[in-house]
Design a protein around this motif. Structure first.
Motif, mmCIF file in Angstrom:
data_model
loop_
_atom_site.group_PDB
_atom_site.id
_atom_site.type_symbol
_atom_site.label_atom_id
_atom_site.label_comp_id
_atom_site.label_asym_id
_atom_site.label_seq_id
_atom_site.Cartn_x
_atom_site.Cartn_y
_atom_site.Cartn_z
ATOM 1 N N LEU A 66 24.779 23.860 -27.064
ATOM 2 C CA LEU A 66 24.475 25.177 -26.929
ATOM 3 C C LEU A 66 23.210 25.262 -25.853
ATOM 4 C CD1 LEU A 66 23.983 27.531 -29.755
ATOM 5 C CD2 LEU A 66 22.350 27.107 -28.195
ATOM 6 N N SER A 67 23.427 26.166 -24.844
ATOM 7 C CA SER A 67 22.452 26.563 -24.030
ATOM 8 C C SER A 67 21.992 27.774 -24.386
ATOM 9 C CB SER A 67 22.686 26.321 -22.634
ATOM 10 O OG SER A 67 23.242 24.794 -22.196
ATOM 11 N N PHE A 68 20.596 28.063 -24.401
ATOM 12 C CA PHE A 68 20.113 29.428 -24.389
ATOM 13 C C PHE A 68 19.005 29.794 -23.642
ATOM 14 C CE2 PHE A 68 16.299 29.594 -27.125
ATOM 15 C CZ PHE A 68 16.240 27.868 -27.377
ATOM 16 N N GLN A 69 18.817 31.059 -23.274
ATOM 17 C CA GLN A 69 17.783 31.395 -22.578
ATOM 18 C C GLN A 69 16.930 32.598 -23.230
ATOM 19 O OE1 GLN A 69 18.494 33.692 -19.004
ATOM 20 N NE2 GLN A 69 17.001 32.962 -17.947
ATOM 21 N N VAL A 70 15.636 32.638 -23.652
ATOM 22 C CA VAL A 70 15.125 33.719 -24.149
ATOM 23 C C VAL A 70 14.332 34.384 -23.191
ATOM 24 C CG1 VAL A 70 15.005 32.944 -26.601
ATOM 25 C CG2 VAL A 70 13.131 32.536 -24.952
ATOM 26 N N ILE A 71 14.523 35.799 -23.106
ATOM 27 C CA ILE A 71 13.920 36.687 -22.230
ATOM 28 C C ILE A 71 13.046 37.509 -22.945
ATOM 29 C CG2 ILE A 71 13.974 38.194 -20.203
ATOM 30 C CD1 ILE A 71 16.833 37.248 -19.918
ATOM 31 N N PRO A 72 11.616 37.265 -23.339
ATOM 32 C CA PRO A 72 10.791 38.212 -24.063
ATOM 33 C C PRO A 72 10.210 39.362 -23.212
ATOM 34 C CG PRO A 72 9.591 36.243 -23.371
ATOM 35 C CD PRO A 72 10.968 35.939 -22.996
ATOM 36 N N LYS A 73 10.336 40.430 -24.020
ATOM 37 C CA LYS A 73 9.566 41.499 -23.277
ATOM 38 C C LYS A 73 8.037 41.478 -23.341
ATOM 39 C CE LYS A 73 10.109 46.578 -22.569
ATOM 40 N NZ LYS A 73 10.648 47.858 -22.771
ATOM 41 N N VAL A 74 7.331 41.176 -22.460
ATOM 42 C CA VAL A 74 6.110 40.861 -22.369
ATOM 43 C C VAL A 74 5.348 41.202 -21.308
ATOM 44 C CG1 VAL A 74 5.922 39.463 -24.491
ATOM 45 C CG2 VAL A 74 6.217 38.439 -22.170
ATOM 46 N N PRO A 75 4.070 41.471 -21.001
ATOM 47 C CA PRO A 75 3.593 41.460 -19.561
ATOM 48 C C PRO A 75 3.750 40.119 -19.038
ATOM 49 C CG PRO A 75 1.792 42.184 -21.499
ATOM 50 C CD PRO A 75 3.018 41.758 -21.969
ATOM 51 N N ASP A 76 3.862 40.177 -17.615
ATOM 52 C CA ASP A 76 4.255 39.150 -16.783
ATOM 53 C C ASP A 76 3.472 37.867 -17.159
ATOM 54 O OD1 ASP A 76 6.284 40.103 -15.719
ATOM 55 O OD2 ASP A 76 5.324 40.450 -13.690
ATOM 56 N N ALA A 77 2.153 38.091 -17.214
ATOM 57 C CA ALA A 77 0.977 36.969 -17.372
ATOM 58 C C ALA A 77 1.370 36.406 -18.602
ATOM 59 C CB ALA A 77 -0.237 37.758 -17.525
ATOM 60 N N ASP A 78 2.110 36.883 -19.781
ATOM 61 C CA ASP A 78 2.397 36.195 -21.043
ATOM 62 C C ASP A 78 3.576 35.501 -21.101
ATOM 63 O OD1 ASP A 78 0.018 36.860 -22.160
ATOM 64 O OD2 ASP A 78 0.724 38.817 -23.115
ATOM 65 N N THR A 79 4.627 35.699 -20.056
ATOM 66 C CA THR A 79 5.780 35.107 -19.979
ATOM 67 C C THR A 79 6.037 33.657 -20.210
ATOM 68 O OG1 THR A 79 6.584 36.826 -18.685
ATOM 69 C CG2 THR A 79 8.031 34.912 -18.826
ATOM 70 N N TYR A 80 5.335 32.958 -19.678
ATOM 71 C CA TYR A 80 5.397 31.506 -19.534
ATOM 72 C C TYR A 80 4.776 31.089 -21.048
ATOM 73 C CZ TYR A 80 7.028 31.238 -14.864
ATOM 74 O OH TYR A 80 7.744 31.287 -13.830
ATOM 75 N N ARG A 81 3.699 31.405 -21.251
ATOM 76 C CA ARG A 81 2.900 31.349 -22.654
ATOM 77 C C ARG A 81 4.126 31.526 -24.082
ATOM 78 N NH1 ARG A 81 0.698 33.802 -26.948
ATOM 79 N NH2 ARG A 81 0.925 35.746 -25.808
ATOM 80 N N ILE A 82 4.870 32.649 -23.711
ATOM 81 C CA ILE A 82 5.726 32.871 -24.876
ATOM 82 C C ILE A 82 6.976 32.025 -24.893
ATOM 83 C CG2 ILE A 82 7.396 34.719 -25.730
ATOM 84 C CD1 ILE A 82 4.469 35.434 -26.202
#
Length: 96
Positions: free
Chosen positions: A6-22
């Motif tokens: 199973l492969s998955f990709q999460v795309i959180p809706k956050v400010p760009d600066a928080d993307t990698y942290r989340i």
């Protein structure tokens, strides 16, 4: 139950600066799960039983929300074979 991929990709809706942290928090969920996995630049692939892997995806989504994402979109790909399928049989020949 057979072992599947199973492969998955999460795309959180956050400010760009928080993307990698989340996203790192979501990957930590996978690490803690104990399943075999590989992190890629666009998605994470796991190997295990379908129900277990889907629970990990749910937890990964929730950790994104708990960390401040107001919404999480998730893309999931499943390779299911009744006799099982492994990451090694697909990509082992490309490893040196």
């Amino acid at each position: 139950m057979p072992v599947i991929n199973l492969s998955f990709q999460v795309i959180p809706k956050v400010p760009d600066a928080d993307t990698y942290r989340i996203i790192d928090l979501a990957i930590d969920v996978v690490k803690r799960s104990g399943v075999k996995y590989e992190v890629g630049p666009m998605e994470t692939t796991m190997e295990g039983e379908l129900d277990q892997l889907l629970e990990i995806v749910k937890e990964a989504q929730q950790v994104c929300v708990d960390a401040g994402a107001e919404r999480v979109m998730t893309i999931i790909k499943i390779d299911y074979h009744p006799k099982g399928v492994t990451m090694e049989e697909k990509i082992g020949k490309y490893r040196s």
